[in-house]
Scaffold this motif. Structure first.
Motif, PDB file in Angstrom:
ATOM      1  N   SER A 285       0.816  -1.207   0.000  1.00  0.00           N
ATOM      2  CA  SER A 285       0.000   0.000   0.000  1.00  0.00           C
ATOM      3  C   SER A 285       0.853   1.262   0.000  1.00  0.00           C
ATOM      4  O   SER A 285       1.950   1.305   0.570  1.00  0.00           O
ATOM      5  CB  SER A 285      -0.923   0.006   1.227  1.00  0.00           C
ATOM      6  N   SER A 430      -9.022   0.656  -0.778  1.00  0.00           N
ATOM      7  CA  SER A 430      -9.581  -0.642  -1.164  1.00  0.00           C
ATOM      8  C   SER A 430     -10.104  -1.341   0.081  1.00  0.00           C
ATOM      9  O   SER A 430      -9.807  -0.939   1.210  1.00  0.00           O
ATOM     10  CB  SER A 430      -8.503  -1.501  -1.820  1.00  0.00           C
ATOM     11  N   GLU A 431     -10.877  -2.415  -0.124  1.00  0.00           N
ATOM     12  CA  GLU A 431     -11.423  -3.153   1.023  1.00  0.00           C
ATOM     13  C   GLU A 431     -10.303  -3.758   1.870  1.00  0.00           C
ATOM     14  O   GLU A 431     -10.383  -3.784   3.100  1.00  0.00           O
ATOM     15  CB  GLU A 431     -12.378  -4.247   0.537  1.00  0.00           C
TER      16      GLU A 431
END
Length: 462
Positions: A285, A430-431
């Motif tokens: 990430s 995002s999830e």
């Protein structure tokens, strides 16, 4: 020794313990007829002034405390005898056996008893560590300093914390002298450098409970990177309790539970964590997560420009140019074109340079955005103690007039009093990123993640 009268008031019943230069006695107060405990420090050839300093600090600390599970200060004496001079601290007597005595006698403790014991001691810690004028750190949490009274088959009984001879209060903390005190095996790593914080007592409690569930002194267990390796010996325990004990005995202060309140919440609401997936998500990430014992901060960078944004910007530019071209002397159309141009520029700046920051420290939670160095708070800060809920909400979008589901998006919500702080699709998460950040916040705050589903009409707990 039995029958000896000290200070013309205390009749010695028996000796409870003896160390070099000191002893502990059970005596009867001839004025009240109550049993008391007398801790006596002798001035002899092996006497050190540091011993007297700690002895006097213990007396002053007990004098300032008032809690049912802690012995109560009664008196402080200087005793002159023909062959010796000593100082004596008199405190209430607590009838019971220490955890150490229970263990040596072969008694075992069930998982529910371990949790009950933890709860009682964390309540005592909460009282000590939250003392407003002068927080108290015990610094020597171990089985021999924990007493159980009236233990039955279904309960550990009343829990007492005794022996404040190693205590540190805030006033003493800044005295300029480094004093290493504690018991090897139960001392947190920072104590070897003379540093003690509330989390140091949590480490001692974790090591004590590990002794209870394994039957082995912490020094009898192997270590890896200073971590006590015990999980393979307690396969009968719930994995969440094992994880909690590992959390309590983390060598690093940054990773250990930091307060009694957080430790109790985490014991009640175990963290659910897939360490491998979280490590992978952290590495992949672009989000920057900073977590220390003092604060946790999430920085979400700009989303950048994607195809959908390019289409929107081209549309805005086209409409803007058309309005300017046909406006001629029409002031209203010209103004509309300028507004559209400004909107396009702001959207571009938003996508390229906007940074979102969520920060929680010991005082407050704040949520702000930053564009090219200009920062503003999107929501007013709220006191840290107001944070009461951490939620992942899944929102289902359905086709109007039907039950056909179109899509599901997630967002994370932190509820602090009347304030809500949200992170989700709007910030480009995002999830999997939401799950990762929620897990990190759950660990740091000691809050269980609540999961809900919203279908446009109502919210359902999952």
């Amino acid at each position: 020794m039995s029958g000896k009268i000290l200070a013309e008031r205390y009749e010695v019943q028996r000796q409870l313990g003896k160390q070099t230069g000191r002893q502990t006695l059970l005596a009867r107060d001839l004025q009240t007829q109550e049993l008391v405990v007398i801790k006596q420090l002798f001035l002899g050839s092996d006497f050190e002034w540091q011993d007297l300093k700690l002895f006097e600090r213990e007396a002053e600390t007990l004098k300032s405390l008032s809690y049912p599970a802690i012995p109560r200060y009664l008196d402080y004496l200087e005793i002159d005898e023909p062959n010796s001079k000593s100082f004596a601290l008199v405190q209430t007597y607590v009838e019971g056996k220490t955890l150490q005595e229970h263990l040596l006698s072969g008694r075992t403790f069930s998982e529910s008893e371990v949790k009950e014991l933890a709860k009682s001691l964390l309540e005592i810690f909460n009282y000590l560590h939250e003392e407003q004028e002068s927080p108290v750190i015990h610094r020597d949490i171990k089985p021999s300093n924990i007493l159980l009274h009236s233990r039955s088959g279904h309960s550990v009984g009343q829990v007492y914390l005794v022996d404040f001879g190693s205590v540190q209060n805030q006033a003493a903390k800044f005295g300029g002298t480094i004093t290493v005190v504690g018991t090897y095996g139960y001392m947190a790593p920072e104590q070897f450098g003379g540093r003690s914080v509330p989390a140091s007592d949590l480490y001692g409690l974790g090591a004590t409970l590990i002794y209870l569930v394994t039957g082995l002194h912490p020094t009898e267990l192997s270590q890896q990177d200073l971590r006590i390796q015990f999980a393979d010996r307690v396969t009968h325990l719930n994995s969440s309790l094992i994880d909690w004990l590992e959390w309590m005995t983390e060598p690093s202060l940054d990773k250990r539970l930091s307060s009694a309140g957080e430790a109790w919440i985490s014991l009640k609401n175990p963290r659910i964590i897939d360490k491998n997936s979280i490590a992978a998500q952290r590495q992949s990430s672009a989000i920057k997560l900073t977590k220390t014992s003092e604060f946790i901060e999430i920085k979400i960078p700009s989303q950048g420009i994607d195809i959908s944004l390019i289409v929107v910007l081209l549309g805005v530019i086209s409409v803007m140019l058309f309005l300017i071209a046909v406006s001629d002397n029409d002031r209203e159309l010209l103004i509309a074109g300028i507004f559209l141009a400004a909107a396009g520029v702001l959207k571009l700046l938003d996508s390229l340079f906007l940074e979102v920051r969520l920060r929680i420290d010991r005082q407050q939670i704040s949520y702000s955005t930053d564009i090219l160095g200009l920062r503003w708070n999107n929501s007013p800060p709220a006191p840290r103690q107001d944070i009461g809920q951490l939620e992942i909400e899944q929102i289902e979008y359905t086709r109007r007039g039907t039950k056909q589901k179109l899509s599901t998006v997630s967002q994370m919500i932190i509820q602090a009093g009347n304030q809500k702080y949200q992170l989700g699709v709007k910030q480009g998460l995002s999830e999997s990123e939401i799950e990762w950040l929620a897990t990190e916040l759950s660990q740091w705050l000691g809050l269980k993640i609540q999961r809900t589903l919203t279908d446009g009409k109502k919210k359902i707990s999952m």
